[in-house]
Design a protein around this motif. Structure first.
Motif, PDB file in Angstrom:
ATOM      1  N   ARG A   1       9.173  -9.707 -55.091  1.00 28.10           N
ATOM      2  CA  ARG A   1      10.482  -9.745 -54.428  1.00 28.10           C
ATOM      3  C   ARG A   1      11.552 -10.257 -55.385  1.00 28.10           C
ATOM      4  O   ARG A   1      12.648  -9.709 -55.473  1.00 28.10           O
ATOM      5  N   ASN A   2      11.231 -11.335 -56.112  1.00 22.76           N
ATOM      6  CA  ASN A   2      12.195 -11.877 -57.072  1.00 22.76           C
ATOM      7  C   ASN A   2      12.520 -10.860 -58.162  1.00 22.76           C
ATOM      8  O   ASN A   2      13.677 -10.737 -58.591  1.00 22.76           O
ATOM      9  N   GLU A   3      11.501 -10.140 -58.589  1.00 21.37           N
ATOM     10  CA  GLU A   3      11.707  -9.113 -59.610  1.00 21.37           C
ATOM     11  C   GLU A   3      12.635  -8.015 -59.089  1.00 21.37           C
ATOM     12  O   GLU A   3      13.529  -7.550 -59.795  1.00 21.37           O
ATOM     13  N   GLN A   4      12.456  -7.637 -57.829  1.00 27.47           N
ATOM     14  CA  GLN A   4      13.294  -6.596 -57.232  1.00 27.47           C
ATOM     15  C   GLN A   4      14.733  -7.079 -57.077  1.00 27.47           C
ATOM     16  O   GLN A   4      15.685  -6.330 -57.301  1.00 27.47           O
ATOM     17  N   VAL A   5      14.888  -8.362 -56.695  1.00 27.27           N
ATOM     18  CA  VAL A   5      16.229  -8.923 -56.549  1.00 27.27           C
ATOM     19  C   VAL A   5      16.946  -8.935 -57.895  1.00 27.27           C
ATOM     20  O   VAL A   5      18.113  -8.543 -57.999  1.00 27.27           O
ATOM     21  N   LEU A   6      16.255  -9.390 -58.938  1.00 30.29           N
ATOM     22  CA  LEU A   6      16.864  -9.419 -60.269  1.00 30.29           C
ATOM     23  C   LEU A   6      17.234  -8.019 -60.729  1.00 30.29           C
ATOM     24  O   LEU A   6      18.295  -7.806 -61.334  1.00 30.29           O
TER      25      LEU A   6
ATOM     26  N   ASP B   1      25.995 -13.376 -56.018  1.00 29.39           N
ATOM     27  CA  ASP B   1      27.134 -12.892 -56.791  1.00 29.39           C
ATOM     28  C   ASP B   1      28.421 -13.361 -56.114  1.00 29.39           C
ATOM     29  O   ASP B   1      28.802 -12.845 -55.059  1.00 29.39           O
ATOM     30  N   PRO B   2      29.126 -14.354 -56.690  1.00 30.01           N
ATOM     31  CA  PRO B   2      30.340 -14.889 -56.058  1.00 30.01           C
ATOM     32  C   PRO B   2      31.408 -13.823 -55.803  1.00 30.01           C
ATOM     33  O   PRO B   2      32.215 -13.954 -54.887  1.00 30.01           O
ATOM     34  N   LEU B   3      31.423 -12.768 -56.613  1.00 31.90           N
ATOM     35  CA  LEU B   3      32.432 -11.722 -56.453  1.00 31.90           C
ATOM     36  C   LEU B   3      32.115 -10.774 -55.301  1.00 31.90           C
ATOM     37  O   LEU B   3      32.966  -9.976 -54.902  1.00 31.90           O
ATOM     38  N   LYS B   4      30.892 -10.848 -54.774  1.00 35.09           N
ATOM     39  CA  LYS B   4      30.518  -9.921 -53.706  1.00 35.09           C
ATOM     40  C   LYS B   4      30.074 -10.628 -52.429  1.00 35.09           C
ATOM     41  O   LYS B   4      29.660  -9.978 -51.478  1.00 35.09           O
ATOM     42  N   GLN B   5      30.170 -11.954 -52.415  1.00 39.63           N
ATOM     43  CA  GLN B   5      29.744 -12.684 -51.218  1.00 39.63           C
ATOM     44  C   GLN B   5      30.586 -12.318 -50.003  1.00 39.63           C
ATOM     45  O   GLN B   5      30.115 -12.394 -48.865  1.00 39.63           O
TER      46      GLN B   5
ATOM     47  N   THR C   1      15.571   1.509 -47.624  1.00 44.41           N
ATOM     48  CA  THR C   1      14.345   0.860 -47.184  1.00 44.41           C
ATOM     49  C   THR C   1      14.606  -0.603 -46.834  1.00 44.41           C
ATOM     50  O   THR C   1      15.623  -1.191 -47.219  1.00 44.41           O
ATOM     51  N   ASP C   2      13.662  -1.177 -46.125  1.00 43.58           N
ATOM     52  CA  ASP C   2      13.708  -2.601 -45.771  1.00 43.58           C
ATOM     53  C   ASP C   2      13.813  -3.453 -47.036  1.00 43.58           C
ATOM     54  O   ASP C   2      14.677  -4.336 -47.147  1.00 43.58           O
ATOM     55  N   ASP C   3      12.953  -3.195 -48.007  1.00 39.90           N
ATOM     56  CA  ASP C   3      12.949  -3.987 -49.241  1.00 39.90           C
ATOM     57  C   ASP C   3      14.249  -3.847 -50.005  1.00 39.90           C
ATOM     58  O   ASP C   3      14.759  -4.817 -50.583  1.00 39.90           O
ATOM     59  N   GLU C   4      14.805  -2.629 -50.021  1.00 37.49           N
ATOM     60  CA  GLU C   4      16.038  -2.409 -50.772  1.00 37.49           C
ATOM     61  C   GLU C   4      17.210  -3.145 -50.130  1.00 37.49           C
ATOM     62  O   GLU C   4      18.042  -3.733 -50.825  1.00 37.49           O
ATOM     63  N   GLN C   5      17.287  -3.142 -48.800  1.00 37.26           N
ATOM     64  CA  GLN C   5      18.368  -3.875 -48.153  1.00 37.26           C
ATOM     65  C   GLN C   5      18.244  -5.377 -48.436  1.00 37.26           C
ATOM     66  O   GLN C   5      19.241  -6.051 -48.723  1.00 37.26           O
ATOM     67  N   GLU C   6      17.021  -5.897 -48.374  1.00 37.24           N
ATOM     68  CA  GLU C   6      16.829  -7.317 -48.661  1.00 37.24           C
ATOM     69  C   GLU C   6      17.280  -7.649 -50.075  1.00 37.24           C
ATOM     70  O   GLU C   6      17.977  -8.646 -50.301  1.00 37.24           O
ATOM     71  N   ALA C   7      16.924  -6.804 -51.037  1.00 39.63           N
ATOM     72  CA  ALA C   7      17.306  -7.053 -52.418  1.00 39.63           C
ATOM     73  C   ALA C   7      18.824  -7.008 -52.582  1.00 39.63           C
ATOM     74  O   ALA C   7      19.420  -7.834 -53.287  1.00 39.63           O
ATOM     75  N   ARG C   8      19.489  -6.065 -51.902  1.00 40.31           N
ATOM     76  CA  ARG C   8      20.947  -5.952 -52.013  1.00 40.31           C
ATOM     77  C   ARG C   8      21.641  -7.142 -51.356  1.00 40.31           C
ATOM     78  O   ARG C   8      22.645  -7.645 -51.867  1.00 40.31           O
ATOM     79  N   PHE C   9      21.105  -7.596 -50.237  1.00 42.79           N
ATOM     80  CA  PHE C   9      21.683  -8.776 -49.586  1.00 42.79           C
ATOM     81  C   PHE C   9      21.546 -10.003 -50.479  1.00 42.79           C
ATOM     82  O   PHE C   9      22.494 -10.779 -50.644  1.00 42.79           O
ATOM     83  N   LEU C  10      20.357 -10.204 -51.050  1.00 40.56           N
ATOM     84  CA  LEU C  10      20.144 -11.360 -51.915  1.00 40.56           C
ATOM     85  C   LEU C  10      21.018 -11.281 -53.160  1.00 40.56           C
ATOM     86  O   LEU C  10      21.515 -12.302 -53.646  1.00 40.56           O
ATOM     87  N   ALA C  11      21.213 -10.062 -53.655  1.00 36.89           N
ATOM     88  CA  ALA C  11      22.087  -9.888 -54.818  1.00 36.89           C
ATOM     89  C   ALA C  11      23.512 -10.293 -54.472  1.00 36.89           C
ATOM     90  O   ALA C  11      24.213 -10.913 -55.276  1.00 36.89           O
TER      91      ALA C  11
ATOM     92  N   SER D   1      28.827 -10.567 -44.150  1.00 33.85           N
ATOM     93  CA  SER D   1      29.329 -11.280 -42.973  1.00 33.85           C
ATOM     94  C   SER D   1      28.160 -11.888 -42.189  1.00 33.85           C
ATOM     95  O   SER D   1      27.000 -11.511 -42.393  1.00 33.85           O
ATOM     96  N   PRO D   2      28.457 -12.826 -41.291  1.00 31.12           N
ATOM     97  CA  PRO D   2      27.395 -13.369 -40.434  1.00 31.12           C
ATOM     98  C   PRO D   2      26.664 -12.273 -39.653  1.00 31.12           C
ATOM     99  O   PRO D   2      25.458 -12.374 -39.425  1.00 31.12           O
ATOM    100  N   MET D   3      27.394 -11.207 -39.274  1.00 28.40           N
ATOM    101  CA  MET D   3      26.767 -10.094 -38.565  1.00 28.40           C
ATOM    102  C   MET D   3      25.774  -9.362 -39.460  1.00 28.40           C
ATOM    103  O   MET D   3      24.705  -8.933 -39.017  1.00 28.40           O
ATOM    104  N   ASP D   4      26.131  -9.222 -40.743  1.00 31.35           N
ATOM    105  CA  ASP D   4      25.221  -8.584 -41.698  1.00 31.35           C
ATOM    106  C   ASP D   4      23.933  -9.394 -41.833  1.00 31.35           C
ATOM    107  O   ASP D   4      22.829  -8.835 -41.853  1.00 31.35           O
ATOM    108  N   VAL D   5      24.091 -10.708 -41.932  1.00 34.17           N
ATOM    109  CA  VAL D   5      22.922 -11.586 -42.086  1.00 34.17           C
ATOM    110  C   VAL D   5      22.012 -11.461 -40.862  1.00 34.17           C
ATOM    111  O   VAL D   5      20.786 -11.372 -40.986  1.00 34.17           O
TER     112      VAL D   5
END
Length: 313
Positions: free
Chosen positions: A9-14, A215-219, A201-211, A223-227
């Motif tokens: 998971r960490n590898e996918q997030v990076l 990333d301060p420029l994309k936080q 995919t489920d994994d891809e959305q999780e990785a994009r959310f964690l990214a 939104s709370p609804m997204d989370v």
């Protein structure tokens, strides 16, 4: 000791963060380069644009060339729509972070905002909640010679409103009774209605959310609804399946875009969109600049120094 699944998971997030960084850089380049410069190998080399990519992935050079080619076709489409008086509506739906905004940005990047505009409606206010459900969307429909891209649409009722409990069962069922007739009415009125669902995919959305979280420029995109939507992945899946099944009509079918690879998704979607409309190139007379007229008695008035923006750079 770190679990193997956590390591993956960490590898996918990076990897996702790295791809986002490259994508942000490429977005800037998209605004700067044109076909002539893309054909110049030295410019491509200086910009670090090559076609080296893992097997099955799209090389950056191919992506740039195809994107600019397709954007050239979008300009032709825009001219044809404006000249012919056609009315085009394109709906973009999908999970949060599926890439809808990215493809919309690439469609509008080189078009005239007076011809092609984006409708991205906020949550309804108290007054709008008492209106006919489709009413606030109707005001954004195109006139002749216009293209409207809906970044989410009336399908909010079948998705987020259903999953988050913002509508009751009667409203939900009434939506499904109404929307096929509503869309048939739009088509009968002369609107070309095209609907896209962006699938990740489920994994891809999780990785994009964690990214985005890291990333301060994309936080701001998260939104709370997204989370909360992450927790309700399965509920969203069921709602999507019901929505596609009950609103996939011959007059306005759904088209599913495989969107795990952002760059491929953009090219595939734009290419498909172009294929849905029988546009043709509009001939224009050659433009010639008239000679500049010089008047010997013209004197330009000076601008006071304190009106100029300070040149700090």
């Amino acid at each position: 000791m770190e679990d193997r699944s956590d390591f993956n998971r960490n590898e996918q997030v990076l990897r996702s963060i790295g791809l986002d960084v490259i994508d942000s850089y490429d977005e800037e380049l998209e605004q700067e380069i044109d076909d002539m410069r893309l054909g110049d190998a030295s410019v491509l080399e200086a910009l670090g644009i090559d076609d080296d990519a893992p097997e099955g992935e799209l090389g950056r050079r191919t992506y740039f060339r195809e994107l600019l080619r397709l954007q050239g076709e979008l300009v032709k489409l825009q001219d044809w729509v404006q000249r012919s008086g056609e009315k085009v509506v394109v709906i973009f739906e999908g999970r949060d972070s599926a890439g809808k905004g990215g493809v919309i940005k690439r469609i509008t990047q080189r078009l005239n905002p007076r011809v092609c505009r984006v409708a991205a409606l906020p949550a309804p206010n108290d007054r709008e909640r008492t209106q006919w459900y489709f009413q606030r969307y109707v005001t954004h429909l195109p006139a002749g010679g216009e293209i409207v891209l809906f970044d989410r649409s009336w399908y909010n009722r079948a998705g987020v409103e259903r999953v988050m409990g913002f509508c009751d069962e009667d409203q939900y069922e009434e939506f499904f009774r109404s929307v096929p007739e509503f869309e048939r009415m739009l088509v009968r009125s002369g609107i070309r209605l095209i609907k896209y669902w962006f699938s990740i995919t489920d994994d891809e959305q999780e990785a994009r959310f964690l990214a985005r979280i890291h990333d301060p420029l994309k936080q701001w995109k998260l939104s709370p609804m997204d989370v909360e939507s992450r927790r309700r992945w399965e509920a969203y899946t069921k709602a999507k399946e019901v929505m596609l099944e009950r609103t996939h009509i011959p007059e306005a079918p759904w088209w599913v875009v495989q969107a795990v690879d952002k760059k491929k998704a953009r090219l595939n979607c734009i290419s498909h969109l172009l294929g849905q409309i029988p546009y043709e190139a509009i001939p224009y007379p050659e433009v010639r600049l008239p000679p500049r007229v010089y008047n010997p008695d013209y004197i330009r008035n000076p601008v006071p120094d304190d009106m100029y923006v300070p040149e700090r750079y």
